[in-house]
Write a protein that holds these residues in place. Structure first.
Motif, PDB file in Angstrom:
ATOM      1  N   ILE A 118       0.850  -1.188   0.000  1.00  0.00           N
ATOM      2  CA  ILE A 118       0.000   0.000   0.000  1.00  0.00           C
ATOM      3  C   ILE A 118       0.886   1.239   0.000  1.00  0.00           C
ATOM      4  O   ILE A 118       1.761   1.372   0.862  1.00  0.00           O
ATOM      5  CB  ILE A 118      -0.936   0.015   1.228  1.00  0.00           C
ATOM      6  CG1 ILE A 118      -1.877  -1.196   1.165  1.00  0.00           C
ATOM      7  CG2 ILE A 118      -1.723   1.317   1.295  1.00  0.00           C
ATOM      8  CD1 ILE A 118      -2.785  -1.340   2.366  1.00  0.00           C
ATOM      9  N   PRO A 119       0.679   2.153  -0.968  1.00  0.00           N
ATOM     10  CA  PRO A 119       1.478   3.382  -0.998  1.00  0.00           C
ATOM     11  C   PRO A 119       0.933   4.421  -0.009  1.00  0.00           C
ATOM     12  O   PRO A 119       0.031   5.183  -0.323  1.00  0.00           O
ATOM     13  CB  PRO A 119       1.351   3.854  -2.448  1.00  0.00           C
ATOM     14  CG  PRO A 119       0.048   3.292  -2.914  1.00  0.00           C
ATOM     15  CD  PRO A 119      -0.166   2.016  -2.149  1.00  0.00           C
ATOM     16  N   CYS A 120       1.481   4.441   1.185  1.00  0.00           N
ATOM     17  CA  CYS A 120       1.059   5.405   2.202  1.00  0.00           C
ATOM     18  C   CYS A 120       1.491   6.803   1.755  1.00  0.00           C
ATOM     19  O   CYS A 120       2.645   7.002   1.368  1.00  0.00           O
ATOM     20  CB  CYS A 120       1.702   5.063   3.550  1.00  0.00           C
ATOM     21  SG  CYS A 120       1.348   6.267   4.842  1.00  0.00           S
ATOM     22  N   PRO A 121       0.590   7.793   1.793  1.00  0.00           N
ATOM     23  CA  PRO A 121       0.960   9.141   1.365  1.00  0.00           C
ATOM     24  C   PRO A 121       1.988   9.802   2.286  1.00  0.00           C
ATOM     25  O   PRO A 121       2.621  10.771   1.902  1.00  0.00           O
ATOM     26  CB  PRO A 121      -0.360   9.916   1.377  1.00  0.00           C
ATOM     27  CG  PRO A 121      -1.348   9.071   2.066  1.00  0.00           C
ATOM     28  CD  PRO A 121      -0.816   7.687   2.147  1.00  0.00           C
ATOM     29  N   HIS A 122       2.179   9.256   3.487  1.00  0.00           N
ATOM     30  CA  HIS A 122       3.125   9.829   4.443  1.00  0.00           C
ATOM     31  C   HIS A 122       4.450   9.075   4.495  1.00  0.00           C
ATOM     32  O   HIS A 122       5.502   9.676   4.690  1.00  0.00           O
ATOM     33  CB  HIS A 122       2.514   9.863   5.846  1.00  0.00           C
ATOM     34  CG  HIS A 122       1.169  10.499   5.894  1.00  0.00           C
ATOM     35  ND1 HIS A 122       0.979  11.851   5.702  1.00  0.00           N
ATOM     36  CD2 HIS A 122      -0.064   9.985   6.081  1.00  0.00           C
ATOM     37  CE1 HIS A 122      -0.308  12.127   5.779  1.00  0.00           C
ATOM     38  NE2 HIS A 122      -0.962  11.003   6.005  1.00  0.00           N
ATOM     39  N   TRP A 129      -8.358   1.982   5.990  1.00  0.00           N
ATOM     40  CA  TRP A 129      -7.190   1.264   6.501  1.00  0.00           C
ATOM     41  C   TRP A 129      -6.466   2.135   7.522  1.00  0.00           C
ATOM     42  O   TRP A 129      -6.427   3.353   7.400  1.00  0.00           O
ATOM     43  CB  TRP A 129      -6.220   0.942   5.367  1.00  0.00           C
ATOM     44  CG  TRP A 129      -6.687  -0.120   4.431  1.00  0.00           C
ATOM     45  CD1 TRP A 129      -7.611   0.014   3.432  1.00  0.00           C
ATOM     46  CD2 TRP A 129      -6.264  -1.474   4.392  1.00  0.00           C
ATOM     47  NE1 TRP A 129      -7.782  -1.172   2.777  1.00  0.00           N
ATOM     48  CE2 TRP A 129      -6.954  -2.107   3.348  1.00  0.00           C
ATOM     49  CE3 TRP A 129      -5.352  -2.215   5.136  1.00  0.00           C
ATOM     50  CZ2 TRP A 129      -6.774  -3.441   3.035  1.00  0.00           C
ATOM     51  CZ3 TRP A 129      -5.162  -3.538   4.822  1.00  0.00           C
ATOM     52  CH2 TRP A 129      -5.873  -4.148   3.779  1.00  0.00           C
ATOM     53  N   TYR A 130      -5.865   1.489   8.522  1.00  0.00           N
ATOM     54  CA  TYR A 130      -5.098   2.167   9.559  1.00  0.00           C
ATOM     55  C   TYR A 130      -3.648   1.725   9.443  1.00  0.00           C
ATOM     56  O   TYR A 130      -3.347   0.529   9.435  1.00  0.00           O
ATOM     57  CB  TYR A 130      -5.660   1.811  10.937  1.00  0.00           C
ATOM     58  CG  TYR A 130      -4.908   2.438  12.081  1.00  0.00           C
ATOM     59  CD1 TYR A 130      -4.878   3.814  12.239  1.00  0.00           C
ATOM     60  CD2 TYR A 130      -4.240   1.659  13.008  1.00  0.00           C
ATOM     61  CE1 TYR A 130      -4.194   4.398  13.293  1.00  0.00           C
ATOM     62  CE2 TYR A 130      -3.555   2.225  14.072  1.00  0.00           C
ATOM     63  CZ  TYR A 130      -3.535   3.596  14.199  1.00  0.00           C
ATOM     64  OH  TYR A 130      -2.856   4.163  15.241  1.00  0.00           O
ATOM     65  N   HIS A 131      -2.723   2.687   9.344  1.00  0.00           N
ATOM     66  CA  HIS A 131      -1.302   2.362   9.215  1.00  0.00           C
ATOM     67  C   HIS A 131      -0.688   2.186  10.608  1.00  0.00           C
ATOM     68  O   HIS A 131       0.038   3.043  11.101  1.00  0.00           O
ATOM     69  CB  HIS A 131      -0.575   3.447   8.413  1.00  0.00           C
ATOM     70  CG  HIS A 131       0.774   3.009   7.960  1.00  0.00           C
ATOM     71  ND1 HIS A 131       1.577   3.809   7.204  1.00  0.00           N
ATOM     72  CD2 HIS A 131       1.467   1.854   8.159  1.00  0.00           C
ATOM     73  CE1 HIS A 131       2.716   3.176   6.958  1.00  0.00           C
ATOM     74  NE2 HIS A 131       2.658   1.981   7.530  1.00  0.00           N
ATOM     75  N   CYS A 177       2.949   5.436  10.310  1.00  0.00           N
ATOM     76  CA  CYS A 177       2.599   6.797  10.737  1.00  0.00           C
ATOM     77  C   CYS A 177       1.316   6.876  11.562  1.00  0.00           C
ATOM     78  O   CYS A 177       0.963   7.942  12.046  1.00  0.00           O
ATOM     79  CB  CYS A 177       2.479   7.693   9.515  1.00  0.00           C
ATOM     80  SG  CYS A 177       1.180   7.179   8.366  1.00  0.00           S
ATOM     81  N   ARG A 178       0.606   5.769  11.690  1.00  0.00           N
ATOM     82  CA  ARG A 178      -0.648   5.684  12.444  1.00  0.00           C
ATOM     83  C   ARG A 178      -1.756   6.562  11.867  1.00  0.00           C
ATOM     84  O   ARG A 178      -2.628   7.038  12.593  1.00  0.00           O
ATOM     85  CB  ARG A 178      -0.427   5.986  13.922  1.00  0.00           C
ATOM     86  CG  ARG A 178       0.516   4.994  14.547  1.00  0.00           C
ATOM     87  CD  ARG A 178       0.628   5.161  16.007  1.00  0.00           C
ATOM     88  NE  ARG A 178       1.529   4.125  16.510  1.00  0.00           N
ATOM     89  CZ  ARG A 178       1.751   3.920  17.771  1.00  0.00           C
ATOM     90  NH1 ARG A 178       1.162   4.664  18.671  1.00  0.00           N
ATOM     91  NH2 ARG A 178       2.567   2.969  18.145  1.00  0.00           N
TER      92      ARG A 178
END
Length: 93
Positions: free
Chosen positions: A3-7, A54-56, A60-61
């Motif tokens: 998943i490409p997290c934006p952060h 979704w929760y990271h 970065c949470r």
């Protein structure tokens, strides 16, 4: 799946927890117990394009809205949940 997290950038799915459908709306308190029970327990299982919350947890949470194809798991878009909610509110959906 990644998943490409934006952060944080692209991360393995093991860092994330899926809550489910990001398009569900909490019913009005006056709608009654049956409406709330449906909201909590009844879920669709769509084949194809779907928006999920979704929760990271392992990064970065941040809460994210992931748009993906449930058949191929191909990810179309990822946005912070706050931005996705703002966009949804502005569109009137």
């Amino acid at each position: 799946m990644r998943i490409p997290c934006p952060h944080c950038g692209e991360r393995d799915i093991q860092e994330f927890s899926c809550l489910g459908d990001a398009t569900r709306r909490r019913p009005d308190p006056e709608a009654g117990e049956a409406a709330f029970a449906d909201y909590v327990y009844l879920r669709d299982n769509p084949a194809g394009r779907h928006r999920e919350l979704w929760y990271h947890a392992g990064g970065c949470r941040a809460w994210l809205v992931v748009t993906r194809d449930t058949k191929s798991h191909a990810i179309e878009a990822v946005a912070p949940a706050r931005e996705a909610a703002r966009t949804l509110a502005e569109s009137g959906s």
